[in-house]
Each structure stands twice: as structure tokens, then as C-alpha cells.
Design an enzyme around this catalytic site. Structure first.
Site, PDB file in Angstrom:
ATOM      1  N   ASN A   1       0.804  -1.221   0.000  1.00 35.12           N
ATOM      2  CA  ASN A   1       0.000   0.000   0.000  1.00 35.12           C
ATOM      3  C   ASN A   1       0.847   1.286   0.000  1.00 35.12           C
ATOM      4  OD1 ASN A   1      -1.618   2.178   0.904  1.00 35.12           O
ATOM      5  ND2 ASN A   1      -3.071   0.816   1.881  1.00 35.12           N
TER       6      ASN A   1
ATOM      7  N   ASP B   1       4.078   1.706  -0.062  1.00 35.10           N
ATOM      8  CA  ASP B   1       5.181   1.656  -1.040  1.00 35.10           C
ATOM      9  C   ASP B   1       4.713   2.177  -2.395  1.00 35.10           C
ATOM     10  OD1 ASP B   1       5.527  -0.567   0.998  1.00 35.10           O
ATOM     11  OD2 ASP B   1       7.497  -0.665   0.037  1.00 35.10           O
TER      12      ASP B   1
ATOM     13  N   TYR C   1       7.018 -16.018  -1.099  1.00 33.00           N
ATOM     14  CA  TYR C   1       6.633 -15.061  -0.064  1.00 33.00           C
ATOM     15  C   TYR C   1       5.724 -15.715   0.973  1.00 33.00           C
ATOM     16  CZ  TYR C   1       4.884 -11.049   2.429  1.00 33.00           C
ATOM     17  OH  TYR C   1       4.575 -10.178   3.438  1.00 33.00           O
TER      18      TYR C   1
ATOM     19  N   GLN D   1      -2.464   0.006   5.876  1.00 29.38           N
ATOM     20  CA  GLN D   1      -1.131   0.587   6.088  1.00 29.38           C
ATOM     21  C   GLN D   1      -1.274   2.111   6.114  1.00 29.38           C
ATOM     22  OE1 GLN D   1       1.806  -0.774   3.186  1.00 29.38           O
ATOM     23  NE2 GLN D   1       3.144  -1.508   4.804  1.00 29.38           N
TER      24      GLN D   1
ATOM     25  N   GLY E   1       3.345  -0.137   9.215  1.00 27.28           N
ATOM     26  CA  GLY E   1       4.447   0.001   8.271  1.00 27.28           C
ATOM     27  C   GLY E   1       5.800  -0.045   8.980  1.00 27.28           C
TER      28      GLY E   1
ATOM     29  N   ASP F   1       7.206  -2.437  11.028  1.00 30.44           N
ATOM     30  CA  ASP F   1       6.837  -3.789  11.451  1.00 30.44           C
ATOM     31  C   ASP F   1       7.364  -4.223  12.817  1.00 30.44           C
ATOM     32  OD1 ASP F   1       6.177  -3.497   8.823  1.00 30.44           O
ATOM     33  OD2 ASP F   1       6.831  -5.486   8.218  1.00 30.44           O
TER      34      ASP F   1
ATOM     35  N   ARG G   1      16.227  -9.185  10.736  1.00 26.42           N
ATOM     36  CA  ARG G   1      14.773  -9.393  10.694  1.00 26.42           C
ATOM     37  C   ARG G   1      14.202  -9.628  12.086  1.00 26.42           C
ATOM     38  NH1 ARG G   1      12.210  -7.958   6.213  1.00 26.42           N
ATOM     39  NH2 ARG G   1      10.569  -9.345   6.897  1.00 26.42           N
TER      40      ARG G   1
ATOM     41  N   TYR H   1      15.437  -4.436  11.806  1.00 29.97           N
ATOM     42  CA  TYR H   1      14.208  -3.836  11.356  1.00 29.97           C
ATOM     43  C   TYR H   1      13.510  -2.873  12.306  1.00 29.97           C
ATOM     44  CZ  TYR H   1      11.514  -4.750   7.281  1.00 29.97           C
ATOM     45  OH  TYR H   1      10.935  -4.645   6.079  1.00 29.97           O
TER      46      TYR H   1
ATOM     47  N   GLU I   1      16.912  -0.968   0.941  1.00 27.49           N
ATOM     48  CA  GLU I   1      15.637  -0.795   1.651  1.00 27.49           C
ATOM     49  C   GLU I   1      15.799   0.176   2.826  1.00 27.49           C
ATOM     50  OE1 GLU I   1      14.124  -4.496   3.126  1.00 27.49           O
ATOM     51  OE2 GLU I   1      12.310  -3.595   3.969  1.00 27.49           O
TER      52      GLU I   1
HETATM   53  C1  GLC Z   1       8.234  -4.080   5.314  1.00 23.28           C
HETATM   54  C2  GLC Z   1       8.116  -2.670   5.890  1.00 23.28           C
HETATM   55  C3  GLC Z   1       6.844  -2.038   5.386  1.00 23.28           C
HETATM   56  C4  GLC Z   1       6.845  -2.072   3.865  1.00 23.28           C
HETATM   57  C5  GLC Z   1       7.114  -3.477   3.313  1.00 23.28           C
HETATM   58  C6  GLC Z   1       7.352  -3.478   1.827  1.00 23.28           C
HETATM   59  O1  GLC Z   1       7.221  -4.906   5.730  1.00 23.28           O
HETATM   60  O2  GLC Z   1       8.176  -2.661   7.280  1.00 23.28           O
HETATM   61  O3  GLC Z   1       6.719  -0.719   5.835  1.00 23.28           O
HETATM   62  O4  GLC Z   1       5.655  -1.576   3.367  1.00 23.28           O
HETATM   63  O5  GLC Z   1       8.250  -4.004   3.924  1.00 23.28           O
HETATM   64  O6  GLC Z   1       8.399  -2.634   1.495  1.00 23.28           O
END
Ligand code: GLC
Length: 432
Positions: A41, A43, A88, A115, A172, A174, A207, A354, A398
Site C-alpha cells: 500500500n 510503497d 513469499y 497501512q 508500516g 513492522d 529481521r 528492522y 531498503e
Molecule cells: C516491510 C516494511 C513495510 C513495507 C514493506 C514493503 O514490511 O516494514 O513498511 O511496506 O516491507 O516494502
């Protein structure tokens, strides 16, 4: 201000465009292939900002596919699973939203949470950059954006008017320490056996731990067992945390939606009411002890005492109270590349794990943009210069270690490329 040759800047701009094109799946963009092979979302909304700099049509279409995945009840899910990818986890089958209450027929398979709603903010940006059919595309998006915002007020509001998240992934951020207290209240019994995929793509030390992951999956099963019925979830979900990311991004998005409504000649009264509610919600997140905005565990009513990069989204939200400036400067002084996702002076700070220390370009972009709008140009420029150095020295990863810039997580990352093009690159300076 930037110590780079024109040629170097041009090469970085070209690389950023190449990354967006590389991650383009015709109509939507993946954050990076492998680790995140679907449409996320927020992103996607950042991707629109990046595309808008060189392909405005593609900027709009990114937002259009994102909003096309909207549920009947207004929610825009955090992941849309357009094309199945067995690499995934957790995929569509685990989320089990086929028969979710409020989804409606014919929707793209998706997750069951949302999100941070930044889409309206970048729809406005696309409109401002568009010299062609922008108005019509904005008009077509408007009812969907409004319905998305309305959904938050119906299902994510605290008694004070702040916004909660119902799963760490919804924020977002996480694995942020903000969730630790609420996560500790969950006993992850009955989690069906699963195999993580994220740790097959990147170093497990970056992670979330297994304890956290069990609880993430437990929460997914919890929602699925209730067919994602928001009424039931509001009453029964042990994880409800009032969150500055959600509160501040929605506040900004509502202000931007109000500008859109004005452009379109739509009534703005409902949106004005939303902004007022959020302002009172934001006030309830101010933690005098940390000197910053904080998250609050709704189960206990207690602050989490977390100074994070989300704390500093207050200016992006349009708040003009500067009480956080002292703490922001203290935090910036601790690292080379601000703004770290967690307070470097806290014992839980971890520069590579993270959302527990690393720096994210998207957060820097929103924080610095807000600071600049509020007149804090010194801090705004400091953060921008740090981001330019970070990306030019370490690539479009990232996220990064805020002390030494080590690139981490996925590589060739969409949102890092997008904020380069839409905010950081020194070529924007020349264009001004
Ligand atoms: C991770 C991040 C999240 C993001 C996703 C895809 O889960 O914490 O914010 O939207 O990756 O990049």
C-alpha cells in the site's frame, strides 16, 4: 551544499529511474523482487511520487491500481496479491480474506489489514506535477480516497481521536519497539506450523525474531477466524496500539484531501471535522516524559516511551508545535545519517534490525518536508544532505545503518529510488 559532480548526480538519477522500471509489473510496482513480490500500500504511493518525476501517466496509474484494490467497506489493504509467488510468506491463503466481511466480490486477493494512508498526499503531488489530464484523474480517485479515510475513522479511532494499528504490520514499522508491550500480552497458542521466507532472502540478524513472528502469524489467524469483521476485531483483538505513524500520516492525508476537495469544488466540511479529531488525537500522544510524540498501548492506556522516527512526523502532519525539536536534535547528533527509527541512546537500539534503529529514506523525506514547511530549514537541510550522502555512498537499499551507512534489507528498492527522484536528488535544486 552537495559535494557531487553533475555527472554523478545524473548517474544516480538514471539508476533510480532504472530501479522503478525494474520493479514495474505493468500497472503496479513491487518494493523489490524476491523479498516483497506484491503490491504494498504505502510503497505504491511513494512509487507514484517517483514515477511522477519522469512519467506522470505511470505515477497516476500506480495510484489507480492501488485504489482499485479497495474493499467495499473502504479499506485499502496493505498487500494486494496480484500474481501468486510461492517465495513469499504469508501469502493470500494464510490471510484468508476471500469471504472477509466488507471486502465485496471481485476484489484482488489481499491481506486483511491496512497501512499508513499516504495515497492522497501523493495524488495531490501528481496533480501538481501534471500538465495534462490531471484534473480528471484526480476527480476519479477522490471518492475512493475519501472512503479510505472514512474507514479509519469508523474502525481505527481511539476515544481521543488518535489512530490505532491492529497488527504491527499495519503501522508500516513492522518490528518497532512500540509494539513490544502489546505483543507481550499475546500468548501465541495454536499457530499453525509455517516456514518463514524473509530470512531466506536477507540476513536473519536484520529481521524480527521468531517470538515476534509467531505473534504476527497468531494475529493474522485471529483476524481470519473472525472473517476480518471489524466490529468483532475492535472488541476482541488484544493488539490495539495508538500510533503516531497512522495518526500523523492520516492527518497530512486529510489536509491534502481537503486541498483536493477545494480543487474539485467538493464540500470540505467532513474533512475539516476529521482534521479536528486528529488534532485532538495527536495531543493525546504527547509524552511529556520523553519530550516527543509516543505510541500508547490501548489495552493498558500506557505510553510505550519510544522515541522513533514516527514521533517526528508531527510536522509532516501539519502540526506547528515545536516541542519535539530538542529531542530531534539530540537524536540527530548521535548518528551520521539521521533520522534513525529508534532512539540511539535507548538500550534496545539496534542499528541493523528492522525498525529498531536503522534509517529509512521515506521517513527522512516526510520528516524533512514537514520541517521545511514549518520553517525549520536547518534541520530539514541536515536530514536531506544526510540522505543524499547515504544513498550516493551506499546505493538504493531498503534501509541503512544510521551510524556507518551499511545498506540492509532488500536491494534496488522502489521507495528509496522514489524519494531520491521526488525529494533528495540535487537535480531538483537546479530545477527550482
Ligand atoms: C516491510 C516494511 C513495510 C513495507 C514493506 C514493503 O514490511 O516494514 O513498511 O511496506 O516491507 O516494502
Amino acid at each position: 551544499m552537495f559535494d557531487m559532480t553533475e555527472d554523478r548526480i545524473k548517474r544516480l538519477d538514471a539508476e533510480a529511474r532504472r530501479i522503478l522500471q525494474l520493479n514495474d509489473r505493468a500497472g503496479y510496482t513491487v518494493p523489490t523482487s524476491g523479498l516483497y513480490p506484491y503490491q504494498w500500500n504505502w510503497d505504491s504511493a511513494f512509487a507514484a511520487l517517483g514515477f511522477a518525476q519522469f512519467d506522470i501517466d505511470r505515477g497516476w496509474s500506480e495510484l489507480e491500481t492501488l485504489m482499485a484494490g479497495q474493499w467495499e467497506n473502504g479499506m485499502v489493504p496493505h498487500i494486494q496479491f496480484h500474481v501468486d509467488d510461492p517465495g513469499y510468506f504469508p501469502g493470500a491463503g494464510i490471510w484468508g480474506t476471500d469471504d472477509a466481511i466488507g471486502k465485496g466480490p471481485g476484489r484482488v486477493p489481499s491481506s486483511g489489514i491496512s497501512q499508513p494512508p499516504v495515497a492522497a498526499s501523493f495524488a495531490l503531488r501528481c496533480y501538481q506535477l501534471d500538465e495534462g489530464a490531471g484534473l480528471e484523474r484526480l476527480r476519479a480517485l477522490y471518492p475512493r480516497l475519501a472512503a479510505f479515510h472514512r474507514w479509519f475513522f469508523a474502525h481505527r479511532q481511539t476515544a481521543d481521536g488518535a489512530m490505532v494499528v491492529t497488527h504491527p504490520w499495519e503501522a508500516g514499522r513492522d518490528n518497532a519497539p512500540d509494539w513490544d508491550s502489546a505483543m507481550a500480552g499475546i500468548t501465541p497458542e495454536g499457530v499453525q506450523p509455517y516456514t518463514r521466507r524473509d530470512t531466506g532472502h536477507v540476513n536473519p540478524a536484520m529481521r524480527p525474531t521468531k517470538d515476534d513472528y509467531d505473534r504476527y502469524i497468531w494475529l493474522v489467524q485471529f483476524g481470519r477466524d473472525r472473517k476480518w469483521d471489524q466490529e468483532k476485531l475492535a472488541a476482541e483483538n488484544p493488539f490495539r496500539v495508538a500510533d503516531p505513524t497512522m495518526t500523523f500520516t492520516l492527518m497530512r492525508a486529510c489536509r491534502d484531501l481537503k486541498i483536493i476537495a477545494e480543487v474539485l469544488g467538493e464540500d470540505q466540511a467532513e474533512i475539516s471535522g476529521w482534521i479536528e479529531r486528529l488534532e485532538s488525537g495527536a495531543a493525546s500522544l504527547w509524552n511529556e516524559e520523553t519530550g516527543a510524540y509516543d505510541s500508547r498501548n490501548e489495552a493498558t492506556g500506557e505510553f510505550n516511551h519510544c522515541v522513533t522516527n514516527a514521533s517526528f512526523l508531527c510536522w509532516w502532519a501539519g502540526l506547528r508545535d515545536d516541542r519535539s525539536l530538542t529531542v530531534l536534535n539530540r537524536v540527530l547528533d548521535q548518528v551520521r545519517y539521521g533520522v534513525p527509527s529508534f532512539d540511539p541512546e535507548h538500550e534496545k537500539f539496534d542499528g541493523l534490525r528492522y525498525w529498531r534503529g536503522p534509517v529509512w529514506g521515506i521517513m527522512n523525506m516526510m520528516i524533512a518536508t514537514g520541517l521545511k514547511e514549518a520553517g525549520h530549514t536547518v534541520e530539514a537541510e541536515r536530514i536531506r544532505a544526510a540522505t543524499v550522502a547515504l544513498i550516493s555512498e551506499n546505493g538504493f537499499a531498503e534501509y541503512f545503518d544510521p551510524q556507518d551507512g551499511t545498506p540492509a534489507g532488500g536491494g534496488t528498492f522502489t521507495w528509496t529510488a522514489a524519494i531520491w527522484l521526488g525529494w533528495a536528488t540535487p537535480s531538483l535544486e537546479e530545477a527550482e
